[in-house]
Scaffold this active site. Sequence first.
Site, mmCIF file in Angstrom:
data_model
loop_
_atom_site.group_PDB
_atom_site.id
_atom_site.type_symbol
_atom_site.label_atom_id
_atom_site.label_comp_id
_atom_site.label_asym_id
_atom_site.label_seq_id
_atom_site.Cartn_x
_atom_site.Cartn_y
_atom_site.Cartn_z
ATOM 1 N N LYS A 18 2.638 -6.918 0.136
ATOM 2 C CA LYS A 18 1.905 -5.976 0.993
ATOM 3 C C LYS A 18 0.431 -6.357 1.034
ATOM 4 O O LYS A 18 -0.150 -6.733 0.006
ATOM 5 C CB LYS A 18 2.079 -4.545 0.463
ATOM 6 C CG LYS A 18 1.435 -3.487 1.350
ATOM 7 C CD LYS A 18 1.721 -2.086 0.844
ATOM 8 C CE LYS A 18 1.115 -1.026 1.753
ATOM 9 N NZ LYS A 18 1.394 0.342 1.298
ATOM 10 N N SER A 44 3.408 3.531 4.433
ATOM 11 C CA SER A 44 2.617 2.464 5.009
ATOM 12 C C SER A 44 3.166 1.065 4.731
ATOM 13 O O SER A 44 2.763 0.127 5.420
ATOM 14 C CB SER A 44 1.185 2.561 4.494
ATOM 15 O OG SER A 44 1.140 2.389 3.095
ATOM 16 N N SER A 48 4.839 5.586 0.412
ATOM 17 C CA SER A 48 4.767 4.354 1.204
ATOM 18 C C SER A 48 5.742 3.247 0.846
ATOM 19 O O SER A 48 5.873 2.292 1.606
ATOM 20 C CB SER A 48 3.365 3.780 1.135
ATOM 21 O OG SER A 48 2.566 4.470 2.033
#
Length: 487
Positions: free
Chosen positions: A80, A155, A179
Amino acid sequence: MARFNEMAAHELLPKIKSGEVTAEAVTRDVLERITAEDHRIHAYLAIQPKAALDMARTIDRRIEDGEATGALAGIPIAVKDAICTCGLETTCGSKILEGFVPPYDATVVARLRKADAVIIGKTNMDQFGMGSSNENSGFEPCLNPLDTSRVPGGSSGGSAAALAAQETILALGEDTGGSIRQPASFCGVVGLKPTYGRVSRFGVIAYGSSFDQVGPMARDVEDCARLLGVIAGHDHRDSTSALEPTCDYPATLKAGIEGLRIGVPDEYMAEGLDADVRDCIQLAIRDMESLGARVESVHLPHTKYAISTYYILVTAEASSNLARYDGVKYGLRGTPVGEINTEDELDAMYAWTRSEGFGPEVKRRIMLGTYVLSSGYYDAYYDKAQRARTLIKQDFERAFEQVDVLVAPTTPTTAFKIGEKVNDPLQMYLSDIYTVPINLAGVPAVSIPCGKAPDGLPVGMQIIGPHFGEEIILRAAYAYEKGKSIV
Ligand code: GLN
């Protein structure tokens, strides 16, 4: 035979170690898949094909020479973009960090390198982790590979989408209020948010520092356990990192759930839960019962305060954390007047940089957070929310006196349509109802696929454990994954 990019790490690892399959061939399959698919999915913000192939070849050579290799030798992984990678651009999904190349690795990345994983690239996300749909990415939003008219969640939507599209074998996500788990649920993959303090936050771009945790994402529970084993453990460079010893997570997976006490929180199965999601969760609970677990209902009475408590505290922390993006230290810098010679020109530079660099949701949260921390409002909002957080944490502590794990939906609905909630922040925030209490309490939870709604979209089930209960939630998840009555 399946292409290597479709296989699990636990299937590939023995083949790579024995020399039957090369790390280079696995990496090539992943890179080819990215080239073929990612122009429509946008799961990645950056890829590093040359560095990845170099890493893979080095591992192959070491294996050929009979050298010992790490726990993830030759396995491609996507990271990420909230996590710093030395020499590879890290933007946290925001224009304000465009062009920022970290001079060091986050501890989790250093541990991946030590385990000989092959870092493929950085995944798309809502800017600074703020969002539940990926529509707040400062770049092209990521789409759900299972239905490109829908969001992949957020996210860590890029990490979940990369897994679902077979554009990686493993991924790292980061979870402040859901997330990792919500995108895992929307994309039909597995994602685990560890106990706060279980995984180092050193080198992880801060959003809500008392919530943020990096965690593993994968296509099955065993891979998730292996990746957790590599990244978990104390780090002296993160003062909130726990000294608690880790377990050998892959080794304890298969012990079964005979006699396990499962609690189902009434408040999570109530109004607002989509009927198709409820049906899948109820069927999954029955499956776990037939695998030997005992099921009872429990209460988490302060759940109703979780969304407001979370959005007060997380915005307060974000407003402070994001003050550092001022155009001076890293990333974007702009000024309407060119040269900076006076204080006014310096102020203008700050204002320009922050106005241009942050997206609208980030600005909204900085304003909210600054407000709740400001003198005169601090007691009414921030302080009160801290007290509510304690009550929510105590709900979980009481529940875990009664049961070993909790089982609940990850999200109230399946993946929603692109554009459906983006103009209504409150609706977007409400979709986090089942995930944020877990971060408020700091406990671990894993989301695993538990069937599909009639429209074919995956449903995710959360298994929540007490502090440092990663071993038990992974064991329950594994037993369910192997013994479930539906696919
Ligand atoms: N959707 C939540 C938020 O926007 C969770 C984000 C996260 O876990 N990083 O705050």
